[in-house]
Design a protein around this motif. Sequence first.
Motif, short mmCIF file in Angstrom:
data_model
loop_
_atom_site.label_atom_id
_atom_site.label_comp_id
_atom_site.label_asym_id
_atom_site.label_seq_id
_atom_site.Cartn_x
_atom_site.Cartn_y
_atom_site.Cartn_z
N GLU A 164 -16.04 -6.66 -1.02
CA GLU A 164 -17.40 -6.55 -0.90
C GLU A 164 -17.91 -6.27 -2.25
O GLU A 164 -19.05 -6.71 -2.32
CB GLU A 164 -17.76 -4.94 -0.19
N ASN A 165 -17.38 -6.09 -3.47
CA ASN A 165 -18.14 -6.35 -4.69
C ASN A 165 -16.82 -6.76 -5.79
O ASN A 165 -15.91 -6.10 -6.29
CB ASN A 165 -18.15 -4.75 -4.98
N PRO A 166 -17.08 -8.08 -6.00
CA PRO A 166 -15.83 -8.65 -6.72
C PRO A 166 -15.76 -8.24 -8.19
O PRO A 166 -14.75 -8.66 -8.95
CB PRO A 166 -16.30 -10.17 -6.83
N ALA A 167 -16.66 -7.51 -8.64
CA ALA A 167 -16.60 -6.90 -10.15
C ALA A 167 -15.96 -5.57 -9.85
O ALA A 167 -15.53 -4.87 -11.10
CB ALA A 167 -17.90 -6.58 -10.61
N GLU A 168 -15.09 -4.96 -8.74
CA GLU A 168 -14.51 -3.93 -8.70
C GLU A 168 -12.98 -4.11 -8.23
O GLU A 168 -12.93 -4.90 -7.40
CB GLU A 168 -15.45 -3.00 -7.63
N TYR A 169 -12.17 -3.42 -8.85
CA TYR A 169 -10.81 -3.39 -8.51
C TYR A 169 -10.49 -2.11 -8.07
O TYR A 169 -11.02 -1.20 -8.69
CB TYR A 169 -9.93 -3.62 -9.94
N VAL A 170 -9.45 -2.15 -7.22
CA VAL A 170 -8.89 -0.86 -6.65
C VAL A 170 -7.36 -0.83 -6.80
O VAL A 170 -6.56 -1.77 -6.73
CB VAL A 170 -9.16 -0.89 -5.02
N LEU A 171 -6.91 0.42 -7.38
CA LEU A 171 -5.54 0.70 -7.80
C LEU A 171 -5.11 1.53 -6.72
O LEU A 171 -5.64 2.74 -6.61
CB LEU A 171 -5.33 1.13 -9.14
N VAL A 172 -4.07 1.40 -5.92
CA VAL A 172 -3.20 2.36 -5.30
C VAL A 172 -2.06 2.88 -5.78
O VAL A 172 -1.18 1.87 -6.04
CB VAL A 172 -3.35 1.55 -3.62
N GLU A 173 -1.75 4.00 -5.80
CA GLU A 173 -0.63 4.51 -6.87
C GLU A 173 0.02 5.45 -5.85
O GLU A 173 -0.36 6.26 -5.08
CB GLU A 173 -0.92 5.20 -7.87
N GLY A 174 1.63 5.56 -5.96
CA GLY A 174 2.29 6.39 -5.18
C GLY A 174 3.27 6.97 -6.26
O GLY A 174 3.86 6.16 -7.02
N PHE A 175 3.41 8.27 -6.44
CA PHE A 175 4.41 9.06 -7.30
C PHE A 175 5.25 9.98 -6.44
O PHE A 175 4.48 10.48 -5.53
CB PHE A 175 3.59 9.81 -8.35
N ARG A 176 6.39 10.00 -6.50
CA ARG A 176 7.53 10.73 -5.81
C ARG A 176 7.02 12.22 -5.61
O ARG A 176 6.98 12.80 -4.50
CB ARG A 176 8.92 10.82 -6.68
N ASP A 177 6.47 12.89 -6.58
CA ASP A 177 5.88 14.24 -6.56
C ASP A 177 5.03 14.61 -7.72
O ASP A 177 4.91 13.60 -8.51
CB ASP A 177 7.12 15.02 -6.43
N GLY A 178 4.61 15.76 -7.74
CA GLY A 178 3.95 16.29 -8.89
C GLY A 178 4.41 16.01 -10.20
O GLY A 178 3.83 15.84 -11.22
N ASP A 179 5.75 16.22 -10.50
CA ASP A 179 6.44 16.15 -11.61
C ASP A 179 6.52 14.87 -12.01
O ASP A 179 6.21 14.53 -13.22
CB ASP A 179 8.09 16.59 -11.56
#
Length: 106
Positions: A45-60
């Motif tokens: 919808e907005n080609p000037a915007e990137y989206v990063l999806v991140e996952g980390f095991r836990d808070g540490d």
Amino acid sequence: MIFIVVKWTPKPEHVEDFPNLVADFTKATRAEAGNLFFEWSRSLENPAEYVLVEGFRDGDAGGEHVNSEHFKAFTAAAPSFLASTPEIISQAIDADGWGEMGEITV
């Protein structure tokens, strides 16, 4: 798992080369022991915007990420190529990765 989604808007002159600007940071983050995924997409919808999806095991693992040298270097450099402050959602969720969608079976 710590599940994070961040919206990034590069300055107009950096929209096309943004993937190159984040490549080293991406590679270093993916190499972290507690990183489950670190995936960039470009908004339809907005080609000037990137989206990063991140996952980390836990808070540490998330804490190790934000205290890493590559994170510190990236956050110091990022304002020079961003048009605005990134928007973020960060939540601890009861999951350890992706699962299959129940509403569609292929």
